[in-house]
Design an enzyme around this catalytic site. Structure first.
Site, mmCIF file in Angstrom:
data_model
loop_
_atom_site.group_PDB
_atom_site.id
_atom_site.type_symbol
_atom_site.label_atom_id
_atom_site.label_comp_id
_atom_site.label_asym_id
_atom_site.label_seq_id
_atom_site.Cartn_x
_atom_site.Cartn_y
_atom_site.Cartn_z
ATOM 1 N N VAL A 43 0.833 -1.204 0.000
ATOM 2 C CA VAL A 43 0.000 0.000 0.000
ATOM 3 C C VAL A 43 0.870 1.257 0.000
ATOM 4 O O VAL A 43 0.620 2.203 -0.753
ATOM 5 C CB VAL A 43 -0.970 0.001 1.204
ATOM 6 C CG1 VAL A 43 -1.745 1.319 1.262
ATOM 7 C CG2 VAL A 43 -1.941 -1.164 1.111
ATOM 8 N N CYS A 44 1.911 1.253 0.818
ATOM 9 C CA CYS A 44 2.797 2.422 0.879
ATOM 10 C C CYS A 44 3.545 2.629 -0.434
ATOM 11 O O CYS A 44 3.856 3.767 -0.797
ATOM 12 C CB CYS A 44 3.788 2.274 2.024
ATOM 13 S SG CYS A 44 3.015 2.378 3.653
ATOM 14 N N THR A 45 3.840 1.556 -1.132
ATOM 15 C CA THR A 45 4.480 1.688 -2.440
ATOM 16 C C THR A 45 3.586 2.487 -3.381
ATOM 17 O O THR A 45 4.051 3.386 -4.101
ATOM 18 C CB THR A 45 4.781 0.298 -3.028
ATOM 19 O OG1 THR A 45 5.714 -0.381 -2.171
ATOM 20 C CG2 THR A 45 5.361 0.395 -4.428
ATOM 21 N N ARG A 121 -0.131 4.673 9.332
ATOM 22 C CA ARG A 121 0.360 5.648 8.367
ATOM 23 C C ARG A 121 -0.261 6.991 8.684
ATOM 24 O O ARG A 121 -1.442 7.217 8.444
ATOM 25 C CB ARG A 121 0.039 5.179 6.949
ATOM 26 C CG ARG A 121 0.843 3.935 6.589
ATOM 27 C CD ARG A 121 0.888 3.687 5.115
ATOM 28 N NE ARG A 121 -0.422 3.833 4.493
ATOM 29 C CZ ARG A 121 -1.412 2.960 4.604
ATOM 30 N NH1 ARG A 121 -1.245 1.908 5.363
ATOM 31 N NH2 ARG A 121 -2.546 3.141 3.978
#
Length: 211
Positions: A43-45, A121
């Site tokens: 997801v962070c990518t 996050r």
């Protein structure tokens, strides 16, 4: 302890994927978008890829982007290569190497009750006065909505310069709300485009910085 809106953003100096930086020096007189990803997570990518894709939008708003992870610099650089390759972008903003979690803890980014092993996050918008203007915190499973991030930056910058607020679902070009501190009489003088009085406390005017 978690930071609250209006608190001064803690300053720090840290190693990043682009060398050592000091937060206040990096932001200068601009606004800051301070994000908290984790290396090599799916997801962070996509989130950092989206952030890189929106570079021109952030630049236009005088917003400096900065990300943070608890992984070391070399790991960041390898991950950046993956982001660029999979998302079709070029990440050109620094990612902090916060191996001791000093910055993450100062900003309240670790939420043990959400997960003992994964960081949440968090996203902070910092104003030119170095105060926290907005915080958003998402669970690891849910990607952030970057159109909403841009929308709230637009609202924050508009309301910082004019005596207005933005209503629900506001977007660029929509009417705005006259703040209660201004009387209707004064509002009519202050906003020559007109004031639409719905209730004494609810008064709309066209966005003042649009032709």
């Amino acid at each position: 302890m978690s930071l609250r809106l209006g608190d001064i953003a803690p300053d720090f100096t840290a190693a990043t994927s682009q060398g050592e930086i000091n937060l206040y020096d990096y932001l200068g007189n601009g606004w800051g978008l301070f994000s908290h990803p984790a290396d090599y997570t799916p997801v962070c990518t996509t989130e950092l890829g989206r952030t890189a894709l929106l570079k021109n939008e952030f630049d236009r708003r005088n917003v400096k982007v900065l990300a943070l992870s608890v992984d070391p610099v070399e790991k960041h650089r390898g991950w950046i290569g993956d982001i660029n390759a999979t998302q079709g972008v070029s990440v050109d903003f620094p990612i902090i190497a916060d191996e001791n979690r000093e910055v993450a803890n100062a900003y309240g980014m670790i939420h043990p009750n959400a997960s003992e092993t994964f960081t949440v996050r968090s996203l902070f918008i910092i104003g030119p006065d170095k105060k926290i203007k907005l915080t958003l915190t998402y669970p690891a499973s849910t990607g952030r909505n970057f159109q909403e991030v841009l929308r709230v930056i637009d609202s924050l910058q508009l309301t910082a310069n004019y005596s207005v607020s933005t209503p629900a679902d506001w977007k660029q070009g929509d009417d705005v709300i006259v703040v209660p501190a201004i009387s209707t009489e004064d509002a009519i003088k202050k906003f020559p485009k007109g004031v639409n009085v719905i209730k004494p406390y609810l008064r709309y005017t066209p966005q003042p910085d649009k032709d």
